[in-house]
Design a protein around this motif. Sequence first.
Motif, PDB file in Angstrom:
ATOM      1  N   GLU A   1      14.187 -41.161 -37.033  1.00 40.42           N
ATOM      2  CA  GLU A   1      15.137 -40.456 -36.184  1.00 40.42           C
ATOM      3  C   GLU A   1      15.718 -39.254 -36.902  1.00 40.42           C
ATOM      4  OE1 GLU A   1      17.667 -43.401 -33.842  1.00 40.42           O
ATOM      5  OE2 GLU A   1      17.043 -44.561 -35.584  1.00 40.42           O
TER       6      GLU A   1
ATOM      7  N   PHE B   1      29.888 -42.871 -47.661  1.00 43.67           N
ATOM      8  CA  PHE B   1      28.734 -43.774 -47.717  1.00 43.67           C
ATOM      9  C   PHE B   1      28.979 -44.847 -48.765  1.00 43.67           C
ATOM     10  CE2 PHE B   1      24.472 -45.301 -47.893  1.00 43.67           C
ATOM     11  CZ  PHE B   1      23.833 -44.853 -46.740  1.00 43.67           C
ATOM     12  N   ARG B   2      28.556 -46.053 -48.441  1.00 46.38           N
ATOM     13  CA  ARG B   2      28.639 -47.168 -49.397  1.00 46.38           C
ATOM     14  C   ARG B   2      27.321 -47.926 -49.333  1.00 46.38           C
ATOM     15  NH1 ARG B   2      33.672 -51.096 -49.039  1.00 46.38           N
ATOM     16  NH2 ARG B   2      32.902 -51.407 -46.925  1.00 46.38           N
ATOM     17  N   GLY B   3      26.569 -47.895 -50.423  1.00 48.38           N
ATOM     18  CA  GLY B   3      25.286 -48.580 -50.400  1.00 48.38           C
ATOM     19  C   GLY B   3      24.431 -48.253 -51.595  1.00 48.38           C
TER      20      GLY B   3
ATOM     21  N   GLN C   1      20.575 -46.339 -48.568  1.00 44.79           N
ATOM     22  CA  GLN C   1      20.637 -47.427 -47.592  1.00 44.79           C
ATOM     23  C   GLN C   1      22.013 -48.072 -47.665  1.00 44.79           C
ATOM     24  OE1 GLN C   1      18.343 -51.321 -47.920  1.00 44.79           O
ATOM     25  NE2 GLN C   1      17.315 -50.390 -46.155  1.00 44.79           N
TER      26      GLN C   1
ATOM     27  N   GLU D   1      26.120 -48.588 -45.465  1.00 40.44           N
ATOM     28  CA  GLU D   1      27.011 -48.286 -44.354  1.00 40.44           C
ATOM     29  C   GLU D   1      27.667 -46.935 -44.575  1.00 40.44           C
ATOM     30  OE1 GLU D   1      30.595 -50.797 -44.296  1.00 40.44           O
ATOM     31  OE2 GLU D   1      29.908 -51.586 -46.217  1.00 40.44           O
ATOM     32  N   TYR D   2      28.058 -46.322 -43.484  1.00 38.84           N
ATOM     33  CA  TYR D   2      28.699 -45.016 -43.612  1.00 38.84           C
ATOM     34  C   TYR D   2      29.670 -44.813 -42.466  1.00 38.84           C
ATOM     35  CZ  TYR D   2      25.289 -43.393 -40.082  1.00 38.84           C
ATOM     36  OH  TYR D   2      24.524 -43.246 -38.944  1.00 38.84           O
TER      37      TYR D   2
ATOM     38  N   ARG E   1      25.521 -47.893 -39.962  1.00 36.54           N
ATOM     39  CA  ARG E   1      24.732 -48.164 -41.160  1.00 36.54           C
ATOM     40  C   ARG E   1      23.314 -47.684 -40.935  1.00 36.54           C
ATOM     41  NH1 ARG E   1      21.333 -51.540 -42.520  1.00 36.54           N
ATOM     42  NH2 ARG E   1      22.245 -51.896 -44.570  1.00 36.54           N
ATOM     43  N   GLY E   2      22.592 -47.510 -42.018  1.00 30.21           N
ATOM     44  CA  GLY E   2      21.225 -47.055 -41.859  1.00 30.21           C
ATOM     45  C   GLY E   2      20.552 -46.768 -43.183  1.00 30.21           C
ATOM     46  N   THR E   3      19.292 -46.411 -43.074  1.00 26.52           N
ATOM     47  CA  THR E   3      18.492 -46.019 -44.227  1.00 26.52           C
ATOM     48  C   THR E   3      18.064 -44.574 -44.026  1.00 26.52           C
ATOM     49  OG1 THR E   3      17.687 -48.282 -44.521  1.00 26.52           O
ATOM     50  CG2 THR E   3      16.400 -46.522 -45.546  1.00 26.52           C
ATOM     51  N   PHE E   4      18.295 -43.770 -45.044  1.00 27.98           N
ATOM     52  CA  PHE E   4      18.004 -42.344 -44.952  1.00 27.98           C
ATOM     53  C   PHE E   4      17.131 -41.935 -46.135  1.00 27.98           C
ATOM     54  CE2 PHE E   4      21.952 -43.156 -42.806  1.00 27.98           C
ATOM     55  CZ  PHE E   4      21.870 -42.412 -41.640  1.00 27.98           C
ATOM     56  N   VAL E   5      16.303 -40.952 -45.883  1.00 25.37           N
ATOM     57  CA  VAL E   5      15.495 -40.405 -46.972  1.00 25.37           C
ATOM     58  C   VAL E   5      15.548 -38.888 -46.900  1.00 25.37           C
ATOM     59  CG1 VAL E   5      13.382 -40.602 -45.590  1.00 25.37           C
ATOM     60  CG2 VAL E   5      13.208 -40.390 -48.056  1.00 25.37           C
TER      61      VAL E   5
END
Lengths: 146, 173
Positions: A35, A86-88, A117, A119-120, A140-144
């Motif tokens: 996304e 962001f926390r992760g 990866q 929560e934010y 929350r999510g995973t981003f690259v």
Amino acid sequence: MKSRTLLYVTTVPFFALTVLILLLLFSVPLRAQIEPIANLKVVPIPLPGGDIFPPYGLYNQFFPGPPNQTPPFDPMNADPHGITNFRGVTAMGYTFGAATDNHGTAYGVITDIRVYQGEYVGGEVADANSAGATKSAPSRGTFVEI
Amino acid sequence: MKVPDSAVQISGDTLIIHLVDVPVVDAFTFPPPLPPPPENGISPVTLIPARISFDITYTKSGTPRQIRPASRDPLSPLNWRGEMWDATNSGTFSLAYKDGSFSASGNFSSQGNFGEMGTEHNGVFVDHDEKNASGIVGAASSEAQAGQTNQGPKQTGKTVLLKGHVPVKVVNE
């Protein structure tokens, strides 16, 4: 948010000087599970700080690294994240490598691919009848960053 | 970009990311230049749609660095909290322009270069987690905290959750 690809290709001894930089600025949702940032319901907020590259301006990212390098890095303890609130988990690293294209040309490759990866707290539309004014929202999510 | 959680596997000291056909664009400079007048009819900010696939493994090692906020300036690189390990990463990739005019594949490694991996808190989570650690309950903003200083003695308290058996005094009359 300025996303970016730092996968770029530099010269190798027996080939003409060629530089290839892949820069991720926009994404097209070719696959539903990937996304683009702009389409998320809760949009992550870019780091407010970052490095300034005239004439480009503020790039919302730091480049941590060891001291006394040329060109210099940011301090080793500089925030490696591209998203604030962001926390992760965060992973990053600068790499070198090699590549070959479809014409047999060889390249050197440099990458800086970062993975986040957790929560934010991002922004979501507060009122659908507004121009899009935001309010804070958890997600929350995973981003690259490529 | 946001990717599925399942693209990342975290286990022990390693983080593995696997992505296929990620839509990206190729530019020929980094950062992209501001748009001056095009030369030879070609815009310097032409972006070429491409797709990239890669597998990368990040591996942490050694002892972690405990990062504490060394600045409260929101623009500072040191305004965050975390536990970070030195990390190496290596991977393979392939990419192709959407129009098929260019493709390449290769591999890379961070051996000898800086890399790190760990957990971090930044932005609102720096303050939030500090307050939780100090026993202040609630997500009061720093402004609210500052306001309390003019409203009599500062009150902090802990919420005590009772668990297990609570003794009940029974009085027989």
